[in-house]
Write a protein that holds these residues in place. Structure first.
Motif, PDB file in Angstrom:
ATOM      1  N   ARG A 198       0.831  -1.210   0.000  1.00  0.00           N
ATOM      2  CA  ARG A 198       0.000   0.000   0.000  1.00  0.00           C
ATOM      3  C   ARG A 198       0.865   1.259   0.000  1.00  0.00           C
ATOM      4  O   ARG A 198       0.556   2.238  -0.678  1.00  0.00           O
ATOM      5  CB  ARG A 198      -0.939  -0.015   1.197  1.00  0.00           C
ATOM      6  CG  ARG A 198      -1.974  -1.138   1.132  1.00  0.00           C
ATOM      7  CD  ARG A 198      -2.781  -1.221   2.400  1.00  0.00           C
ATOM      8  NE  ARG A 198      -3.649  -0.053   2.552  1.00  0.00           N
ATOM      9  CZ  ARG A 198      -4.168   0.324   3.719  1.00  0.00           C
ATOM     10  NH1 ARG A 198      -3.861  -0.337   4.832  1.00  0.00           N
ATOM     11  NH2 ARG A 198      -4.954   1.388   3.776  1.00  0.00           N
ATOM     12  N   VAL A 199       1.958   1.243   0.751  1.00  0.00           N
ATOM     13  CA  VAL A 199       2.854   2.404   0.800  1.00  0.00           C
ATOM     14  C   VAL A 199       3.517   2.612  -0.557  1.00  0.00           C
ATOM     15  O   VAL A 199       3.573   3.722  -1.085  1.00  0.00           O
ATOM     16  CB  VAL A 199       3.920   2.236   1.900  1.00  0.00           C
ATOM     17  CG1 VAL A 199       4.951   3.365   1.824  1.00  0.00           C
ATOM     18  CG2 VAL A 199       3.270   2.220   3.281  1.00  0.00           C
ATOM     19  N   GLY A 237       1.360   4.186  -3.136  1.00  0.00           N
ATOM     20  CA  GLY A 237       0.901   5.537  -2.873  1.00  0.00           C
ATOM     21  C   GLY A 237      -0.456   5.643  -2.201  1.00  0.00           C
ATOM     22  O   GLY A 237      -1.103   6.701  -2.288  1.00  0.00           O
ATOM     23  N   VAL A 238      -0.907   4.599  -1.541  1.00  0.00           N
ATOM     24  CA  VAL A 238      -2.181   4.663  -0.817  1.00  0.00           C
ATOM     25  C   VAL A 238      -2.029   5.623   0.361  1.00  0.00           C
ATOM     26  O   VAL A 238      -1.127   5.473   1.187  1.00  0.00           O
ATOM     27  CB  VAL A 238      -2.608   3.263  -0.323  1.00  0.00           C
ATOM     28  CG1 VAL A 238      -3.898   3.355   0.496  1.00  0.00           C
ATOM     29  CG2 VAL A 238      -2.786   2.321  -1.511  1.00  0.00           C
ATOM     30  N   THR A 239      -2.895   6.611   0.440  1.00  0.00           N
ATOM     31  CA  THR A 239      -2.730   7.696   1.431  1.00  0.00           C
ATOM     32  C   THR A 239      -3.351   7.386   2.791  1.00  0.00           C
ATOM     33  O   THR A 239      -3.178   8.152   3.737  1.00  0.00           O
ATOM     34  CB  THR A 239      -3.358   8.990   0.885  1.00  0.00           C
ATOM     35  OG1 THR A 239      -4.748   8.765   0.596  1.00  0.00           O
ATOM     36  CG2 THR A 239      -2.643   9.442  -0.381  1.00  0.00           C
ATOM     37  N   THR A 240      -4.072   6.266   2.896  1.00  0.00           N
ATOM     38  CA  THR A 240      -4.747   5.970   4.166  1.00  0.00           C
ATOM     39  C   THR A 240      -3.892   5.148   5.133  1.00  0.00           C
ATOM     40  O   THR A 240      -4.352   4.785   6.208  1.00  0.00           O
ATOM     41  CB  THR A 240      -6.062   5.224   3.889  1.00  0.00           C
ATOM     42  OG1 THR A 240      -5.777   4.031   3.125  1.00  0.00           O
ATOM     43  CG2 THR A 240      -7.031   6.103   3.124  1.00  0.00           C
ATOM     44  N   PRO A 262       0.609   7.100   9.161  1.00  0.00           N
ATOM     45  CA  PRO A 262       1.867   7.808   8.875  1.00  0.00           C
ATOM     46  C   PRO A 262       3.083   7.195   9.542  1.00  0.00           C
ATOM     47  O   PRO A 262       4.173   7.191   8.965  1.00  0.00           O
ATOM     48  CB  PRO A 262       1.604   9.229   9.384  1.00  0.00           C
ATOM     49  CG  PRO A 262       0.110   9.370   9.350  1.00  0.00           C
ATOM     50  CD  PRO A 262      -0.435   8.019   9.663  1.00  0.00           C
ATOM     51  N   ALA A 306       3.931   4.112   7.576  1.00  0.00           N
ATOM     52  CA  ALA A 306       4.452   4.513   6.270  1.00  0.00           C
ATOM     53  C   ALA A 306       5.898   4.973   6.377  1.00  0.00           C
ATOM     54  O   ALA A 306       6.731   4.652   5.521  1.00  0.00           O
ATOM     55  CB  ALA A 306       3.588   5.628   5.685  1.00  0.00           C
ATOM     56  N   THR A 346       9.133   3.321   4.499  1.00  0.00           N
ATOM     57  CA  THR A 346      10.006   4.147   3.648  1.00  0.00           C
ATOM     58  C   THR A 346      11.453   4.057   4.113  1.00  0.00           C
ATOM     59  O   THR A 346      12.381   3.929   3.295  1.00  0.00           O
ATOM     60  CB  THR A 346       9.538   5.609   3.678  1.00  0.00           C
ATOM     61  OG1 THR A 346       8.191   5.675   3.203  1.00  0.00           O
ATOM     62  CG2 THR A 346      10.423   6.469   2.791  1.00  0.00           C
TER      63      THR A 346
END
Length: 355
Positions: free
Chosen positions: A33-34, A37-40, A43, A46, A50
């Motif tokens: 998902r990360v 680019g899934v924004t939900t 953080p 994520a 990263t």
């Protein structure tokens, strides 16, 4: 052991999504998902994903992700050109590349070398790699082999030359009118014996430019003299030889029209070798680097390469976005660039015709 006593580097497997998940302490689904680019995604999670990806040097497998896309797109297009080493082909390619880059699309490029068999081979290779569309400067005269690919959803735009036996979009220059303008320019300088040096007659653009040459002479009530016509001068070396032959004729031409940039370069070199570049007028079709730096500069009929490439890319991307309108051929005007060689007047100075 390599020079310097350093041990050889061991080839390692690329880090996978599973490796990133293990280092970040999250599920593989979270990494996916990360990466996509899934924004939900939380953080904090994520950020951990990263950081782990950066530490491992992980790069997503775009091929695999594209296969999972609902629209089946790969964000790649193919571009087949005459010769990547030719300045015209290189400039066309760069223009299409720039347009594709704005959409995050990669361009895969191949040179056809005016070989119809190579055209089919490279088209097949690019379609096998699931490119979303093709921009083709065709070498062949029968493109019906692309009908089934077109029906399967591959978008096609032909560039510089129109397709044959296939209904598809095309973007071309006004070759015939450009040639007419070139010859008329030489006629206006008082020339009546104007030689033609061009590409092979199997090349569509060469046929159109020769037709323009003939028409311009007909308008001036001048018969075409086959003695000063050369159709196979498609390389610099062939153009040099053809030009030297023409200028050693008992009744040589006073002006040259060269219908392709490599032919123009070869003819220009021959004129300088023979010391005739100040006395024999010359207009070429296609501009080329440093044409303005010679003495005299080479007058040319210039194609609008940026307009050609940009329009071809725009049409392809419109088709990819769902445009179902009937196919069209778009014609881009050419322009005369005056630099000196095409303005040498007939009889302005005499060269030795007995050589």
């Amino acid at each position: 052991m390599p020079q310097g006593g350093q041990p050889p580097l061991e080839r390692q497997n690329r880090p996978t999504m599973r490796d990133v998940a293990a280092l970040a302490g999250v599920a593989i689904k979270t990494v996916s998902r990360v990466v996509n680019g899934v924004t939900t995604v939380d953080p904090v999670l994520a950020a951990r994903v990263t950081e782990a990806a950066d530490k491992l040097g992980y790069r997503p497998n775009l091929t695999a992700s594209n296969l999972r896309r609902s629209d089946g797109r790969t964000a790649t297009i193919g571009m087949l050109i005459e010769d990547a080493a030719n300045p015209f082909s290189a400039a066309l390619t760069r223009t299409v590349e720039n347009a594709a880059r704005e959409r995050g699309v990669l361009v895969l490029i191949g040179s056809l070398d005016e070989d119809p068999a190579r055209e089919r081979e490279l088209v097949s290779a690019l379609i096998d790699r699931r490119v979303d569309g093709l921009v083709i400067v065709p070498a062949g005269r029968d493109h019906s082999y692309l009908i089934k690919e077109q029906r399967a959803g591959t978008c096609l735009v032909f560039l510089d030359r129109e397709p044959q036996l296939l209904d598809a979009d095309a973007v071309v220059s006004d070759n015939r009118q450009g040639a007419i303008n070139a010859v008329k320019h030489l006629l206006d300088a008082g020339h009546r014996r104007i030689a033609y040096l061009g590409d092979r007659t199997t090349v569509a653009t060469a046929v159109q430019r020769f037709a323009g040459y003939r028409h311009a002479l007909e308008l001036a009530h001048i018969e075409v003299d086959e003695e000063i016509v050369r159709h196979q001068a498609s390389t610099v070396e062939a153009a040099i030889e053809a030009t030297e032959q023409l200028l050693r004729l008992p009744h040589p031409p006073s002006a040259l029209f060269t219908s392709q940039n490599l032919v123009t370069i070869g003819a220009s070199r021959a004129l300088r070798t023979l010391g005739l570049h100040q006395t024999v007028a010359h207009v070429g079709f296609d501009d080329f680097p440093l044409a303005d730096m010679l003495q005299p500069g080479i007058s040319v009929i210039a194609q609008d390469i940026e307009a050609l490439g940009k329009l071809a890319a725009e049409i392809l991307f419109r088709r990819l976005d769902g445009d179902q309108s009937p196919s069209r051929t778009f014609t881009v005007p050419t322009r005369l660039i005056v630099r000196g060689s095409g303005e040498i007047r007939n009889g302005e100075s005499r060269h030795d015709r007995t050589r």
